[in-house]
Design an enzyme around this catalytic site. Structure first.
Site, PDB file in Angstrom:
ATOM      1  N   GLU A 165      42.320  42.586  33.206  1.00  0.00           N
ATOM      2  CA  GLU A 165      42.706  41.259  32.711  1.00  0.00           C
ATOM      3  C   GLU A 165      43.333  41.267  31.318  1.00  0.00           C
ATOM      4  O   GLU A 165      42.916  40.520  30.424  1.00  0.00           O
ATOM      5  CB  GLU A 165      41.512  40.300  32.757  1.00  0.00           C
ATOM      6  CG  GLU A 165      41.069  40.006  34.181  1.00  0.00           C
ATOM      7  CD  GLU A 165      40.167  38.792  34.313  1.00  0.00           C
ATOM      8  OE1 GLU A 165      39.785  38.210  33.292  1.00  0.00           O
ATOM      9  OE2 GLU A 165      39.845  38.420  35.457  1.00  0.00           O
ATOM     10  N   GLU A 369      38.503  41.304  41.911  1.00  0.00           N
ATOM     11  CA  GLU A 369      37.461  40.307  41.641  1.00  0.00           C
ATOM     12  C   GLU A 369      37.793  39.036  42.395  1.00  0.00           C
ATOM     13  O   GLU A 369      38.965  38.684  42.541  1.00  0.00           O
ATOM     14  CB  GLU A 369      37.352  39.962  40.146  1.00  0.00           C
ATOM     15  CG  GLU A 369      36.765  41.055  39.299  1.00  0.00           C
ATOM     16  CD  GLU A 369      36.624  40.681  37.820  1.00  0.00           C
ATOM     17  OE1 GLU A 369      36.387  39.497  37.510  1.00  0.00           O
ATOM     18  OE2 GLU A 369      36.772  41.601  36.996  1.00  0.00           O
TER      19      GLU A 369
HETATM   20  C1  BGP Z   1      36.678  37.984  34.785  1.00  0.00           C
HETATM   21  C2  BGP Z   1      36.200  39.232  34.134  1.00  0.00           C
HETATM   22  C3  BGP Z   1      34.828  39.651  34.514  1.00  0.00           C
HETATM   23  C4  BGP Z   1      33.885  38.535  34.883  1.00  0.00           C
HETATM   24  C5  BGP Z   1      34.532  37.403  35.658  1.00  0.00           C
HETATM   25  C6  BGP Z   1      33.700  36.154  35.803  1.00  0.00           C
HETATM   26  O1  BGP Z   1      37.497  37.330  33.857  1.00  0.00           O
HETATM   27  O2  BGP Z   1      37.055  40.321  34.406  1.00  0.00           O
HETATM   28  O3  BGP Z   1      34.380  40.518  33.518  1.00  0.00           O
HETATM   29  O4  BGP Z   1      33.011  38.200  33.901  1.00  0.00           O
HETATM   30  O5  BGP Z   1      35.753  37.026  35.098  1.00  0.00           O
HETATM   31  O6  BGP Z   1      33.792  35.370  34.641  1.00  0.00           O
HETATM   32  P1  BGP Z   1      32.533  34.773  33.920  1.00  0.00           P
HETATM   33  O7  BGP Z   1      31.634  35.920  33.656  1.00  0.00           O
HETATM   34  O8  BGP Z   1      33.042  34.136  32.656  1.00  0.00           O
HETATM   35  O9  BGP Z   1      31.935  33.775  34.845  1.00  0.00           O
END
Ligand code: BGP
Length: 474
Positions: A165, A369
């Site tokens: 990201e 993801e």
């Molecule tokens: C993405 C990241 C992850 C993860 C996910 C969920 O942006 O790559 O590391 O955390 O989002 O987001 P959050 O943890 O803010 O709910």
């Protein structure tokens, strides 16, 4: 487009799930690991730090065994730069090298392909102190770190992801890059850091292909198709603008080695063109080629035209509605349901995004993801067994897998699907109680309890999905 029948998922489709080092491992300052930027910053209000996380560092065998029970064909995890190189460069922490070597072997024991993210939000604090990504020396340090990983793990790891990201780090520069975005000249500074990351990625892809001809490597941004709020031509322009800034800048560079023209003109218009593009940089970018595109998808974004009179700003989370005066203005989309944490849910947007990415770049895609954060609850059934009922997560994942299946039938070449997350872990800014995992970890935000692992309902469901290669989603 309707299909009379759906094309099957490829036979060797990589079903799995994801985590990242600082969010899952714990042992943040143990066994020779140096601090990363995550370890030295204040945890977000009301949340715990990363010292223990899900304690995977001490429990990886149990976690990998549970992944094998679900039938995983891949596990996406990240390697902590500061665990291998505590100062970011130079001295190697052999204990850290051994940890990932053992984790990789444990995966392979069950025929689970390691899918390694090389850098996931956790720059070594020592490099940050020397200017972080603003310092060109960090590009060399990343290459040193890449070389070390390729040397030590390249005999066993076939799939590599460069930077997680990068687009979110850049769009939310104050959160992870630590830049004061309200300061004069901030945009230029941000896009100079961005240039260094793009260069680091290009060099790492090239090095990977030189050192490991059999391996495959690709970028891992967060891609979300941007919709216009209405069919007004000005709103369509705004959607094109934000698509370019949020999505295409990163993929145009990774795949074609060119700066997106809309973003370039926007930077030029505010005197923010990166001044650190040196002779030879663009040739390196053009020569580096990814083997696939990995991306994270949670939802789409919607924007309207901005007449330039609004105040610049954003909402706080990853689904931030950015206001960029004269460029685009984020707006809520009334067609979607939202998660408990207010994130919009748009499974059809997943198909839209897959189709768009594939049509633009024609490379196979792996989703690294996708998932839903919720306050899950540990309960006991009548026989006294631990259970976690998470039908909302199953609904979310089912709807997205259905749309991915349609995208495959539209001709999109898919390599794999790794939802977030394999086990419960710490959210980027909403603590441990915002859970995403198939595997429940018994701890609270501040009370670590016994950290025992419990199979959620989604665990049993995903196991059937994988066993049927995506045909049985009941
Ligand atoms: C993405 C990241 C992850 C993860 C996910 C969920 O942006 O790559 O590391 O955390 O989002 O987001 P959050 O943890 O803010 O709910």
């Amino acid at each position: 487009m309707l299909h009379k029948s759906l094309k099957p998922f490829p036979k060797d489709f990589l079903w799995g799930a994801s985590t990242s080092a600082y969010q899952v491992e714990g042992a943040a300052l143990e066994h020779g690991k140096g601090p990363s930027v995550q370890d030295v910053k204040e945890p977000p209000a009301g949340t715990s730090g990363f010292e223990v996380a899900a304690d995977q560092y001490h429990r990886f065998k149990e976690d990998v065994a549970l992944m094998a029970e679900m039938g995983f064909r891949t596990y996406r995890f990240s390697i902590s730069w500061a665990r291998l190189l505590p100062d970011g460069t130079g001295r190697v922490n052999e204990e850290g090298v051994q940890y990932y070597s053992d984790l990789i072997d444990e995966c392979l024991k069950y025929d689970i392909q390691p899918l390694v993210t090389m850098y996931h939000f956790d720059l070594p604090a020592a490099l940050d102190a020397q200017g972080g990504w603003g310092n060109r020396a960090t590009v060399d340090a990343f290459l040193e770190f890449s070389r070390l990983m390729f040397e030590r793990y390249g005999d066993r790891v076939k799939y590599w992801l460069t930077i997680n990201e990068q687009n979110m780090m850049t769009l939310a520069a104050e959160a992870i890059l630590g830049i004061d975005t309200s300061a004069p000249g901030a945009t230029k500074l941000i896009y100079e850091q961005n240039h260094h990351m793009l260069l680091a990625q290009a060099k790492a892809m090239k090095l990977c292909h030189e050192m490991l001809p059999e391996a495959k490597i690709g970028p891992a941004p967060n891609i979300a198709l941007v919709y216009p709020e209405t069919d007004k031509p000005e709103d369509i322009l705004a959607a094109q603008n934000f698509n370019a800034l949020r999505n295409w800048l990163y993929l145009d560079m990774a795949v074609y080695g060119i700066y997106n023209n809309i973003v370039w003109s926007w930077l030029e218009g505010q005197d923010a063109l990166p001044q650190n593009i040196l002779d030879g940089d663009m040739e390196i970018m053009a020569a580096a080629k990814p083997d696939f595109i990995a991306f994270n998808y949670y939802s789409t974004a919607t924007v309207a035209a901005s007449d330039g009179t609004e105040k610049a700003g954003h909402t706080g989370d990853q689904q931030r509605q950015l206001v960029i005066p004269g460029f685009a203005k984020g707006v809520p989309n009334p067609h979607f349901q939202k998660t408990e944490f207010g994130w919009e849910i748009d499974p059809v947007g997943f198909r839209n995004t897959l189709r768009e990415v594939y049509s633009r770049y024609h490379l196979p895609i792996i989703i690294t993801e996708n998932g839903l954060g919720a306050y899950d609850k540990l309960e006991q059934d009548e026989a006294g067994n631990d259970v976690v009922h998470d039908p909302y997560r199953i609904d979310y994942l089912r709807a997205h897998i259905e749309q991915m299946h349609l995208a495959i039938s539209d001709g999109v070449r898919m390599m794999g699907y790794c939802p977030w997350s394999a086990v419960d872990l710490i959210s980027t800014h909403e603590g441990f109680v915002k859970r995403y995992g198939f595997i429940f970890v018994n701890r609270e935000e501040f009370d670590l309890l016994d950290l025992r692992r419990v199979r959620k309902d989604s665990f049993h469901w995903y196991k059937k999905v994988i066993a049927s290669n995506g045909e049985n989603l009941d």
